[in-house]
Design an enzyme around this catalytic site. Structure first.
Site, PDB file in Angstrom:
ATOM      1  CB  THR A 134      -0.905   0.003   1.254  1.00  0.00           C
ATOM      2  OG1 THR A 134      -1.492   1.300   1.399  1.00  0.00           O
ATOM      3  CG2 THR A 134      -0.133  -0.314   2.526  1.00  0.00           C
ATOM      4  CG  ASP A 135      -1.018   5.079  -0.919  1.00  0.00           C
ATOM      5  OD1 ASP A 135      -1.587   4.480   0.029  1.00  0.00           O
ATOM      6  OD2 ASP A 135      -1.583   5.991  -1.567  1.00  0.00           O
ATOM      7  CD  GLU A 136      -3.264   3.627   4.520  1.00  0.00           C
ATOM      8  OE1 GLU A 136      -3.094   3.655   5.751  1.00  0.00           O
ATOM      9  OE2 GLU A 136      -4.370   3.393   3.991  1.00  0.00           O
ATOM     10  CE1 TYR A 166      -3.741  -2.444   5.791  1.00  0.00           C
ATOM     11  CE2 TYR A 166      -3.416  -0.113   5.333  1.00  0.00           C
ATOM     12  CZ  TYR A 166      -3.594  -1.411   4.878  1.00  0.00           C
ATOM     13  OH  TYR A 166      -3.620  -1.674   3.531  1.00  0.00           O
ATOM     14  CE  LYS A 210      -0.619  -4.471   2.953  1.00  0.00           C
ATOM     15  NZ  LYS A 210      -1.052  -5.774   2.335  1.00  0.00           N
TER      16      LYS A 210
HETATM   17  P1  NAD Z   1     -10.385  -6.715   2.123  1.00  0.00           P
HETATM   18  O1  NAD Z   1     -10.359  -6.440   3.580  1.00  0.00           O
HETATM   19  O2  NAD Z   1     -11.588  -6.374   1.320  1.00  0.00           O
HETATM   20  O3  NAD Z   1     -10.096  -8.263   1.855  1.00  0.00           O
HETATM   21  C1  NAD Z   1      -9.132  -8.974   2.580  1.00  0.00           C
HETATM   22  C2  NAD Z   1      -9.327 -10.439   2.281  1.00  0.00           C
HETATM   23  O4  NAD Z   1      -8.324 -11.182   3.007  1.00  0.00           O
HETATM   24  C3  NAD Z   1     -10.688 -10.968   2.750  1.00  0.00           C
HETATM   25  O5  NAD Z   1     -11.228 -11.832   1.766  1.00  0.00           O
HETATM   26  C4  NAD Z   1     -10.355 -11.750   4.011  1.00  0.00           C
HETATM   27  O6  NAD Z   1     -11.251 -12.801   4.274  1.00  0.00           O
HETATM   28  C5  NAD Z   1      -8.961 -12.259   3.671  1.00  0.00           C
HETATM   29  N1  NAD Z   1      -8.177 -12.577   4.868  1.00  0.00           N
HETATM   30  C6  NAD Z   1      -7.988 -11.800   5.961  1.00  0.00           C
HETATM   31  N2  NAD Z   1      -7.231 -12.450   6.854  1.00  0.00           N
HETATM   32  C7  NAD Z   1      -6.915 -13.649   6.310  1.00  0.00           C
HETATM   33  C8  NAD Z   1      -6.143 -14.755   6.750  1.00  0.00           C
HETATM   34  N3  NAD Z   1      -5.545 -14.754   7.943  1.00  0.00           N
HETATM   35  N4  NAD Z   1      -6.007 -15.817   5.928  1.00  0.00           N
HETATM   36  C9  NAD Z   1      -6.625 -15.841   4.714  1.00  0.00           C
HETATM   37  N5  NAD Z   1      -7.379 -14.831   4.261  1.00  0.00           N
HETATM   38  C10 NAD Z   1      -7.517 -13.737   5.036  1.00  0.00           C
HETATM   39  O7  NAD Z   1      -9.096  -5.984   1.549  1.00  0.00           O
HETATM   40  P2  NAD Z   1      -8.868  -5.288   0.133  1.00  0.00           P
HETATM   41  O8  NAD Z   1      -9.353  -3.900   0.208  1.00  0.00           O
HETATM   42  O9  NAD Z   1      -9.361  -6.189  -0.923  1.00  0.00           O
HETATM   43  O10 NAD Z   1      -7.290  -5.227   0.094  1.00  0.00           O
HETATM   44  C11 NAD Z   1      -6.511  -6.272  -0.502  1.00  0.00           C
HETATM   45  C12 NAD Z   1      -5.046  -5.955  -0.311  1.00  0.00           C
HETATM   46  O11 NAD Z   1      -4.753  -4.687  -0.903  1.00  0.00           O
HETATM   47  C13 NAD Z   1      -4.616  -5.861   1.142  1.00  0.00           C
HETATM   48  O12 NAD Z   1      -3.354  -6.473   1.274  1.00  0.00           O
HETATM   49  C14 NAD Z   1      -4.544  -4.369   1.409  1.00  0.00           C
HETATM   50  O13 NAD Z   1      -3.596  -4.080   2.412  1.00  0.00           O
HETATM   51  C15 NAD Z   1      -4.108  -3.850   0.054  1.00  0.00           C
HETATM   52  N6  NAD Z   1      -4.522  -2.463  -0.210  1.00  0.00           N
HETATM   53  C16 NAD Z   1      -5.840  -2.126  -0.241  1.00  0.00           C
HETATM   54  C17 NAD Z   1      -6.206  -0.805  -0.527  1.00  0.00           C
HETATM   55  C18 NAD Z   1      -7.644  -0.381  -0.616  1.00  0.00           C
HETATM   56  O14 NAD Z   1      -7.900   0.779  -0.932  1.00  0.00           O
HETATM   57  N7  NAD Z   1      -8.618  -1.249  -0.379  1.00  0.00           N
HETATM   58  C19 NAD Z   1      -5.220   0.157  -0.731  1.00  0.00           C
HETATM   59  C20 NAD Z   1      -3.887  -0.226  -0.679  1.00  0.00           C
HETATM   60  C21 NAD Z   1      -3.544  -1.528  -0.446  1.00  0.00           C
END
Ligand code: NAD
Length: 324
Positions: free
Chosen positions: A127-129, A151, A155
């Site tokens: 993530t950019d965070e 968080y 990450k």
């Molecule tokens: P989300 O919270 O919608 O989905 C996370 C998924 O991971 C869910 O399906 C959950 O069931 C699964 N999960 C959680 N813990 C688990 C475990 N211990 N074992 C197996 N599965 C597990 O998240 P998202 O928004 O789809 O983000 C996906 C990735 O992208 C993450 O790594 C997040 O840090 C990164 N990200 C997201 C954003 C954003 O804007 N949403 C921005 C930057 C980075």
């Protein structure tokens, strides 16, 4: 080709799986996809509903913190795209324990198994965070990492573990650092679906602090297309920023959502600011653009309108969800 997608039932992971199986990524077409997901509150089988009948899809209900499950899931994979994470900043402020478990230890177990089973490529979705906040300009891939929330700290740790596995063991890793995603199927604890579902259900939009925090918005389709490019053409050991090129203050975002839903600013509920709330994020995407030909395709106006329409037309997807 066999692809393991962790967190493939979440918002971004399920979009990647749906698009891949629909044939959107030419170089990955025909690959079989195994989704490894714990199905936490954020992981939902409904998110994969459009592709559940596809014979190329298999689903493993399991935890990335469980080493035998991870080893079994990863064996025979050519590519791992690692989305699984605890992903909500506010939850990490309330308690960071699950963030350390899943984001740090779970990622470590995946990297170790990828090494053991000689996976051809490991994409770590960061993530950019990890960069922290920036008042002016944009973070490049070589900017220092200064995470502020628990968080973001978890990450950053997993991001550095992934790069360390490349440097130490030669694991073919790429790390991507994206900005704020939006689009359909996003859990309504995140800003855009929270704003939309608040208005649709007759309540007000909760807005942190002075509303002047600025974010770059990236449509989930653009993000996933960027991930497919990195998966097939990225260079081992490299980091790629992925952004949407649409920077907006939260108050302006709220105003746009209100306008699309025919409401006015009296529907904003100003709430106390989040602790250590990063003021602004912005990533420089020239590396992925120059090296891999990435550019965001979805205009923010169009993407936001589509997203508002999707939540309006799919109340059954979000009405039963609780935010606590
Ligand atoms: P989300 O919270 O919608 O989905 C996370 C998924 O991971 C869910 O399906 C959950 O069931 C699964 N999960 C959680 N813990 C688990 C475990 N211990 N074992 C197996 N599965 C597990 O998240 P998202 O928004 O789809 O983000 C996906 C990735 O992208 C993450 O790594 C997040 O840090 C990164 N990200 C997201 C954003 C954003 O804007 N949403 C921005 C930057 C980075």
């Amino acid at each position: 080709m066999k692809i393991l997608v962790t967190g493939g039932a979440g918002f971004i992971g399920s979009n990647f799986v749906r698009r891949l199986l629909e044939g959107a990524y030419e170089e990955l077409a025909g690959a079989s996809v195994a989704v490894l997901d714990k199905f936490t509150y954020a992981g939902r089988i409904e998110n994969l509903e459009p592709v559940l009948d596809n014979p190329l899809l298999s689903i493993i209900h399991g935890d990335i913190c469980d080493a035998p499950t991870v080893r079994q899931a990863i064996s025979g994979s050519d590519l791992v795209v690692h989305f699984a994470a605890e992903s909500h900043v506010d939850r990490s402020i309330a308690s960071a324990s699950a963030f350390v478990d899943t984001n740090v230890r779970g990622t470590y177990l995946l990297l170790a198994a990828a090494l053991e089973y000689k996976v051809g490529r490991f994409i770590h979705v960061s993530t950019d965070e990890v960069y922290g906040s920036i008042n002016h300009g944009a973070f490049t891939e070589s900017s220092p990492l200064r995470p502020n929330s628990p968080y973001a700290a978890s990450k950053t740790s997993s991001d550095l573990f992934a790069l360390a596995f490349h440097r130490t063991h030669g694991l073919p890793v790429c790390v991507t650092r994206c900005s704020n995603n939006y689009g359909p199927y996003q859990f309504p604890e995140k800003a855009i679906p929270r704003f939309i579902t608040a208005i649709l259900s007759g309540s007000d939009i909760p807005l942190y602090g002075d509303g002047l925090h600025r974010r770059d918005w990236l449509h989930v389709d653009d993000h996933c297309r960027g991930l497919a490019l990195v998966s097939t053409r990225g260079r081992d050991g490299h980091v790629y920023n992925i952004g949407g090129g649409k920077e907006l203050a939260n108050i302006d975002l709220a105003r746009r959502v209100l306008k699309l839903l025919g409401a006015d600013t009296s529907r904003i509920d100003w709430i106390a600011d989040r602790k250590a709330h990063d003021r602004r994020y912005c990533v420089d995407i020239s590396k992925i653009s120059d090296d891999l030909g990435y550019a965001p395709h979805v205009s923010f106006d169009e993407g936001l309108e589509d997203t508002v329409r999707w939540y309006s037309e799919h109340p059954q997807w979000w009405q039963s969800l609780t935010l606590s």
